[in-house]
Design a protein around this motif. Sequence first.
Motif, short mmCIF file in Angstrom:
data_model
loop_
_atom_site.label_atom_id
_atom_site.label_comp_id
_atom_site.label_asym_id
_atom_site.label_seq_id
_atom_site.Cartn_x
_atom_site.Cartn_y
_atom_site.Cartn_z
N SER A 17 0.85 -1.22 0.24
CA SER A 17 -0.11 0.21 0.08
C SER A 17 0.65 1.09 0.07
O SER A 17 0.75 2.37 -0.61
CB SER A 17 -1.00 -0.04 1.11
N MET A 18 2.14 1.24 0.76
CA MET A 18 2.88 2.40 0.71
C MET A 18 3.46 2.62 -0.59
O MET A 18 3.53 3.77 -0.93
CB MET A 18 3.88 2.07 2.08
N GLN A 21 1.06 4.03 -2.85
CA GLN A 21 0.89 5.46 -2.62
C GLN A 21 1.86 6.19 -3.19
O GLN A 21 1.84 7.45 -3.84
CB GLN A 21 0.89 5.85 -1.26
N LYS A 22 3.39 5.69 -3.03
CA LYS A 22 4.50 6.32 -3.67
C LYS A 22 4.40 6.52 -5.16
O LYS A 22 4.63 7.49 -5.99
CB LYS A 22 5.67 5.40 -3.20
N GLU A 24 1.53 6.46 -6.96
CA GLU A 24 0.39 7.57 -7.16
C GLU A 24 1.11 8.74 -7.18
O GLU A 24 0.57 9.95 -7.90
CB GLU A 24 -0.78 7.34 -6.24
N LYS A 109 -1.88 -2.53 -7.73
CA LYS A 109 -2.96 -2.39 -7.38
C LYS A 109 -3.63 -3.83 -7.44
O LYS A 109 -4.23 -4.37 -6.30
CB LYS A 109 -3.81 -1.61 -8.22
#
Length: 134
Positions: A17-18, A21-22, A24, A109
């Motif tokens: 998830s981290m 986010q990076k 994104e 994802k």
Amino acid sequence: MSDPKVAAIQAQLQSQSMAFQKLEAELAGIIEARQRLDSQLSENEQVLKEFTLLKPHNTVYKLVGPSLVPQDSSEAKVNVEKRLEFIRSEIKRVEAQLKEGEEKAAKKKNEIISLQQQFQGMQGPSGQQQAIQA
């Protein structure tokens, strides 16, 4: 009650998830760069159109520091055409980066979804609501 497999999947899920986010955030930066290039392209195309409106006796000026310096109009036009060529090549490069980034984000994802499904399967029906919130 804490199963090591569940803890490992939770840690993987958090790590993925981290990473997502990076990715994104990187994509947002690439999109911003693409928008800046579009703006520069439009501005320079407009300048090139203005050159067609010039009369032979018109003077073209170039901003050098705080002052305007006369410049040969044909030289100025060539400079703008080169700048347009450069901007277009940069747009192609940034679009390739964007495509690559989108592919990486989609892959990440899917990895997250797979981990969430594994986690939910280990939690059983009572833990599914917690897994969805994680």
